[in-house]
Design an enzyme around this catalytic site. Structure first.
Site, PDB file in Angstrom:
ATOM      1  N   PRO A  23      23.723  62.171  26.180  1.00 35.55           N
ATOM      2  CG  PRO A  23      24.442  62.293  28.141  1.00 35.55           C
ATOM      3  CD  PRO A  23      23.923  62.991  27.020  1.00 35.55           C
TER       4      PRO A  23
ATOM      5  CD  GLU B  14      22.835  69.888  35.248  1.00 35.85           C
ATOM      6  OE1 GLU B  14      23.893  70.615  35.536  1.00 35.85           O
ATOM      7  OE2 GLU B  14      22.869  68.818  35.375  1.00 35.85           O
TER       8      GLU B  14
ATOM      9  NE  ARG C 246      38.262  57.983   8.889  1.00 33.09           N
ATOM     10  CZ  ARG C 246      39.575  58.178   8.791  1.00 33.09           C
ATOM     11  NH1 ARG C 246      40.188  59.250   8.931  1.00 33.09           N
ATOM     12  NH2 ARG C 246      40.496  57.187   8.332  1.00 33.09           N
TER      13      ARG C 246
ATOM     14  CG  ASP D 272      38.461  54.323   8.155  1.00 29.91           C
ATOM     15  OD1 ASP D 272      37.392  55.043   8.160  1.00 29.91           O
ATOM     16  OD2 ASP D 272      39.697  54.730   8.043  1.00 29.91           O
TER      17      ASP D 272
END
Ligand code: 4FV
Length: 254
Positions: free
Chosen positions: A92, A119, A157, A172
């Site tokens: 994150p 964690e 892709r 796309d």
């Protein structure tokens, strides 16, 4: 392109790598994916990959030595003279993954994806064997495996010939910096809602204009933040002004 993945749950990847576009890309040899079990790089008889956090507090932290061993073992160039893989930790704290980041990753050659759990990983992994961190979004998952799959799918892709494997020339979203236009297929009427006339007109120039207008309309309504960076021409800008006026009128009528 070769992608290596390090995880304590290698079994999560098998169905993903055997299915659909990624599965076909691997089959066709356009993409090589090797999944490694982090525990194979542990040295204790319990093959433990985590330990209690210094400083206390809940949860466990992934210990650094197995990661460092794994990356030092797997992180070399696949052949003499080749560039070593880009070592990417999914977390994150990373740079948000978007179309630009995907294109950049796809242009940089081989990848080594590190999937954390618990964690997170000991900070010294970042400081010793990680080139960059990537996040798929501002929310906390239980592991980096799903983000790694997102990266593999998105980057694959970009490999010439992969999207073609889907048998259709998919365009796309975001490729042109805009959201996609609406799509319709049979049956012609659903819940009393018909397919826009232009789409069954056979007039391909009109269909292209309609799709561009609807892509602009969708982007203006749902993601106006994208418009600043989108490659727009004068016709697009005129269309956007007209659409903005139209939306204002509609808002006024409500
Ligand atoms: C994540 C994300 C993510 C954090 C703790 C794994 C988890 C656990 N990774 N984008 N969002 N990772 O939530 O990439 O170790």
């Amino acid at each position: 392109m070769r992608v290596q993945v390090v995880t304590i749950f290698p079994e999560l990847f098998a169905p993903f790598l055997a299915t659909s576009l990624v599965g076909r890309a691997v089959e066709k040899g356009l993409l090589e994916v090797a999944v490694h079990d982090l525990r194979d790089f542990t040295e204790d008889r319990h093959r433990s990959a985590d330990d209690e956090p210094y400083g206390g507090g809940g949860g466990m932290v992934m210990t650094a030595p197995p990661w460092i061993r794994a990356v030092r073992t797997l992180g070399g160039p696949r052949e003499p003279g080749a560039a070593p893989p880009r070592r990417v930790l999914l977390s994150p704290q990373g740079r948000r993954l978007d179309e630009a980041a995907v294109r950049e990753l796809a242009s940089r050659g081989d990848l080594l994806l590190l999937c954390g759990r618990y964690e997170g990983v000991d900070e010294r992994v970042r400081r010793t064997v990680v080139d960059e961190e990537l996040s798929i979004g501002d929310y906390v998952l239980s592991g980096g495996e799903l983000p790694a799959m997102v990266v593999v799918e998105a980057v694959s892709r970009q490999i010439p010939g992969v999207v073609g494997l889907a048998g259709s020339v998919e365009r796309d979203s975001f490729r042109e910096g805009l959201l996609d236009h609406p799509h319709y297929t049979r049956p012609p009427v659903v819940e009393g809602l018909a397919v826009p006339e232009v789409l069954v007109s056979g007039d391909h120039a009109a269909i292209e204009r309609w799709r561009r207008r609807e892509a602009l309309r969708a982007t203006l309504a749902k993601r106006p933040d994208l418009l600043a960076a989108a490659p727009l021409d004068d016709a697009d800008r005129r269309e956007l002004e007209r659409l903005a006026g139209e939306a204002e009128d509609e808002a006024g009528e409500d």
